[in-house]
Enzyme design. Structure first.
Site, PDB file in Angstrom:
ATOM      1  CE  LYS B  90      19.333 -76.152  75.999  1.00 46.01           C
ATOM      2  NZ  LYS B  90      20.229 -75.019  76.293  1.00 46.01           N
ATOM      3  CB  SER B 170      19.243 -72.211  73.617  1.00 52.25           C
ATOM      4  OG  SER B 170      20.074 -72.724  74.647  1.00 52.25           O
ATOM      5  CB  SER B 194      21.155 -70.738  76.810  1.00 59.19           C
ATOM      6  OG  SER B 194      21.283 -70.278  75.496  1.00 59.19           O
TER       7      SER B 194
END
Lengths: 490, 505
Positions: B90, B170, B194
């Site tokens: 990420k 997210s 998330s």
């Protein structure tokens, strides 16, 4: 706060007498090798941005880690201020934007500081003493430095100081004159230096003060205060208070009111000027720093630090008065610096404490001041000075010769006892030699001898001549006795 | 004739992208595939899947170099736990020498010279980095639509529809990449859901471990007291393997627990016999789709059938969690994001003075959602509002934590809830709506962050439109092992979700 007002401390205005009320926030840089929350060095004088870690530069994802030594230093300081040590304290973020504040917030302690209430005993020059309340001491990060004079168009930022540990020591508004304020900071600095928790070097910015000043008519409630930011010498603290108090008095006597604001002192112009008003004051949006757990330790940790504390100036002063028979004033002078006190004790050990104090304070300090030297840089060591004191006590040299000897040791060094031998400085106690010198003087000055019988104070002139003839080495008591006898003065 | 070649022949019939992480690990160890082949297969898949926009930055050169190094280790018999396993990272984790954007324009040019603790742990164990995965800007979002680098498209579509769907957020890039078989697993972060919400939306498994299990050092901060890293992968076992490498004590993060990392993979097969699973009545929210309720009931039935005791419990302060979260998280974010000021790194837009530079930089560098949260956070911390908002939110947080403590003290081992209130929604469907509607996505997940507990989302079935739905398990602090054990039973009972055919390739 309602202690009787000392009229001597009042400031005369055009219409009334005024009392000035001062409280201080002193920022003292913690003596530590590394910064408060990063491993970067705190060394002074490096090239700009040489001592900057990823944490100090607030790179993304960087986290603060508390430096245990800074915590110990704050606790030691709290103990030195006879203050409450809080076993649990919290670091908060103080949020504001400034280019030399990389995180966009300063990590400080707001609601729960590491040290609570304490006090400082402050001796005044007139022999009185005041007690100044300490409200709190907390740990916080210093900011970096903005440099506006390096380039015509741009400002530069030096982050070497960014993240260095500071102790903010907040006093109660217990000070009533610029003299008291100066004496308070001086005493605070002495305590910090004894503890070794701050070097107190104001020139390097290790100690700075925000000074809160208000004025009032004696007996009235506290007036509106102005905060004078970042005053960086004890002399300027005094000047800033005087200047600000007079400014406020002039406004009040003109029928005006004081606006609560932050001001700056300009020593070159001798004035304070507004930095920002209350309306412009930042909303710092304090909240507990979620990157740091509450700071917790146990009483045993505090106790262990307490055991390791040095003797502090108040205790040392009391001991000097008791053990060495010094006046409180002399004792106070000697303990003002730990190194001076240590030097004195080395001289006084096994000797006459008062004589040692006289030599250290009058001769040594006088000479050091003249040369601008610190006690650590004294060319005359404590053992050398001790030997000189011994030589006087033993009657080997007179006080006057001792001053000459001190001068020789100061400039040339050497063992005082050996110097007395090699330079022939020994006091002459041989009455035969003194008598011969006196006889010569009497023979050469018959008129003075006649006068002396009428006016015995002329004896002093004969003493002087005799000492001169013997190179100052004659024992003054012997000279006196012989002269009285020969001149027939009772 | 050489055993290796013959063995590879066996695997050639299998798409290397269809292997689970555990299977790939075993294949590498058995020399049935090389790390280079495995990595190349994933790089090829990534190249064909750009329409999904899962990656912000691909790092093929680094990937192949790491794969070659892994092959050498394997050849030398020195294979480490994740040797040669290609992963996506990420883009919130700082990677040394690889631009790290946090999904924001303000960090468009930011190249860290340090490696986040979590990614460094993965490289220490031999993993291979394929690239940096897309995310909501500064991890603020539930649909991956707030990324400055464009939204991520879910590999999932509703039955009979071409309408693009969100992968959740997210960690939308992480979830989409794992579901689309572009990587064997991915790092993710979870501040309010998330990891778990995008995992649930994409039929993958995601665990947010206990706060303090993974170091936050080197991960771009959103809300420091809530942020926690974790993995997204295709199976419970794969998540256990990844978390075992990602987790660990770190003196550079004082909120990171100084605890040994258990053998999570071993816990996967423990089963649920003797465990008591709590079903909290407060999670039965108004308007919850019948499908979600049915799935939840089914999950409880599976666990019961496997030997667990099911018990109804109450977590009375649940309904306050979401509003309190949307005070605490923005408050911390407003302060954490103050460092993006244009002075030292990242975007700088000149202005007439320093304040002008700040304003221009932050106006141009931050997107709408980030600005909204900075403003909310600044407001709730302001003088006069602090006590009414921030302090009260913190009190609620304490009450939520106590709810869970009481449940665990009463003998509950794990708590079963739905992971999300709905299946994935369409791109743009909620973007223009009231932001609170988007925030409601987190209703089942935020409590876990507020209490600092571990939570895992595991796929449990499909809805009527063929979209995946997930269940969430919430555990005791630092008892991820129980979560893995229970999640494995759900995975086994539900059957592994059949991931969508690669329509994008």
């Amino acid at each position: 706060m309602n202690a009787p007002v000392d009229p001597k401390k009042l400031i005369k205005g055009g219409l009334h007498d005024w009392e000035v009320v001062v409280g201080m926030e002193v920022h003292a840089q913690v003596s530590s090798r590394a910064k408060l929350f990063s491993g970067a060095s705190t060394e002074f004088g490096a090239e700009p941005n040489d001592h900057v870690s990823l944490v100090d530069a607030a790179m993304p994802g960087m986290l603060p880690v508390i430096n245990a030594e800074c915590v110990a230093q704050a606790v030691r300081t709290g103990l030195g201020l006879k203050a409450q040590i809080n076993l649990r304290s919290v670091f908060d973020r103080k949020n504001y934007f400034y280019p030399d504040l990389p995180q966009g917030y300063q990590i400080s302690q707001y609601k729960d500081p590491i040290v609570g209430e304490g006090e400082v005993l402050v001796d005044m020059a007139d022999g009185t003493a005041i007690t100044v309340g300490i409200e709190r001491l907390h740990l916080e990060q210093d900011a970096g430095k903005s440099l506006h004079d390096q380039d015509p168009l741009r400002s530069f930022v030096d982050l070497n100081r960014s993240g260095v540990a500071l102790m903010e020591i907040v006093s109660r508004p217990d000070l009533r004159s610029s003299e008291e304020a100066k004496a308070y900071v001086t005493k605070l600095r002495t305590i910090l230096r004894y503890l070794g928790t701050c070097d107190g070097d104001m020139e390097k910015g290790s100690l700075r003060a925000d000074v809160n000043v208000s004025v009032r008519r004696p007996g009235e409630p506290l007036g509106t205060r102005c905060e004078i930011k970042n005053v960086n010498s004890i002399r300027f603290i005094g000047q800033a208070i005087e200047t600000e108090a007079r400014r406020q008095i002039a406004i009040l006597e003109d029928g005006g009111t004081i606006d609560q604001e932050t001001r700056l002192f300009d020593p070159s112009k001798g004035e304070t000027r507004s930095m920002r008003s209350k309306e412009e004051a930042h909303d710092y949006r304090y909240f507990p720093d979620p990157d740091l757990l509450p700071l917790e330790f146990d009483q045993a940790y505090v106790d262990a630090l307490a055991v390791g504390l040095p003797e502090l100036p108040d205790a040392k002063k009391a001991r000097f008065v008791t053990d060495y028979g010094l006046s409180p004033y002399d004792a106070g002078v000697l303990v003002a610096e730990r190194a001076s006190a240590d030097y004195y004790e080395a001289v006084a050990k096994g000797r006459d404490g008062k004589a040692a104090a006289n030599w250290v304070i009058n001769e040594l300090f006088g000479r050091l001041n003249k040369e601008g030297l610190s006690i650590e840089a004294s060319p005359v060591s404590a053992s050398q000075l001790g030997a000189i004191v011994d030589l006087i006590g033993e009657g080997v040299i007179s006080g006057k010769i001792a001053k000459d000897l001190f001068e020789i040791v100061w400039t040339e060094g050497g063992d005082p006892r050996a110097l007395v031998e090699s330079r022939g400085l020994k006091q002459v106690t041989d009455t035969g030699a003194i008598e011969a010198a006196i006889d010569k003087i009497i023979a050469a000055n018959p008129d003075k001898v006649a006068q002396a019988k009428e006016k015995p104070t002329l004896l002093g002139w004969f003493v002087g001549q005799t000492m001169k003839a013997t190179g100052g080495k004659a024992n003054p008591a012997a000279v006196n006795a012989l002269l009285k006898d020969k001149l027939g003065i009772a | 004739m050489c055993g290796r070649a013959a063995a590879r022949g066996d695997v050639n019939s299998v798409n290397p992208n269809e292997l689970t992480l555990a299977e790939a690990r075993d294949a590498l160890k058995a020399n049935r595939i090389s790390a280079r082949e495995l990595t190349q297969a994933h790089l090829d898949a990534i190249g064909k899947a750009r329409i999904l926009n899962a990656f912000i930055r691909e790092t093929p050169d680094r990937a192949l170099a790491m794969a070659d190094a892994a092959d050498e280790k394997i050849a030398a018999g020195e294979a480490r736990p994740l040797e040669g396993i290609p992963l996506g990272i990420k883009d919130l984790f700082c990677t040394d020498g690889v631009i790290t954007t946090a999904g924001s324009k303000i960090l468009e040019t930011f190249e860290p010279h340090y490696e986040s603790a979590v990614s460094a742990n993965l490289w220490r164990d031999g993993a291979v980095m394929l690239g940096k995965l897309n995310l909501d800007e500064f991890a603020m979002g539930s649909s991956n639509e707030t990324s400055a680098y464009g939204n991520v498209v879910s590999p999932w579509r509703r039955a009979g529809s071409d309408a693009p769907l969100v992968p959740g957020g997210s960690s939308g890039g992480s979830a989409a990449a794992v579901a689309a078989r572009l990587c064997l697993g991915a790092t993710a972060t979870d501040t309010g859901g998330s990891i778990r919400q995008p995992a649930a939306f994409t039929g993958t498994v995601g665990i947010k471990p206990t706060y303090g299990r993974c170091s936050r050092w080197g991960t771009v901060a959103f809300a420091s007291s809530l942020d926690q890293a974790g993995p997204i992968a295709r199976t419970v076992r794969d998540c256990a393997i990844l978390l075992g490498s990602m987790a660990g004590a770190d003196a550079r993060d004082t909120t990171c627990a100084d605890l040994p990392v258990p053998d999570f993979e071993a816990a996967v097969s423990r089963g649920v016999k003797g465990l008591t699973i709590g079903i909290p009545k407060e999670y039965r929210v108004d308007g919850m789709p019948a499908e979600i309720q049915k799935l939840w009931d089914e999950g409880a039935a599976w666990l019961k059938a496997a030997g667990a005791t099911i018990r109804d419990i109450s977590l009375p302060h649940t309904s306050y969690a979401l509003p309190a979260y949307y005070i605490v998280a923005p408050a911390e974010a407003s302060s954490n994001l103050a460092r993006y000021d244009g002075v030292r790194y990242g975007l700088r837009v000149p202005g007439k003075d320093i304040a002008g530079m700040y304003e221009n930089t932050r106006a141009a560098g931050f997107g709408r959602e980030v600005k909204r949260r900075i403003m909310i956070g600044t407001y709730v911390l302001s003088a006069g509002y602090y006590d009414a908002y921030y302090v009260r939110a913190q009190k609620i947080r304490t009450l939520i934590k106590r709810d869970f403590e009481a449940a665990y003290a009463s003998g509950i081992d794990a708590i079963l809830t739905p992971a999300t209130p709905s299946a994935a929604f369409g791109i743009g469907e909620k973007a223009s709506a009231d932001p609170v509607e988007m925030y409601l996505n987190d209703v089942f997940t935020v409590t876990v962050n507020m209490a600092g507990l571990p939570g895992i989302a595991v796929p449990a079935g499909l809805d009527g439109q063929g979209l995946p739905l997930g269940l969430q398990l919430i555990g005791r602090p630092f008892d991820e092992e129980t979560l893995f054990a229970v999640a494995q039973v759900i995975e086994d009972s539900a059957g592994r979700t059949k991931l969508p055919e690669p329509w994008w390739a």
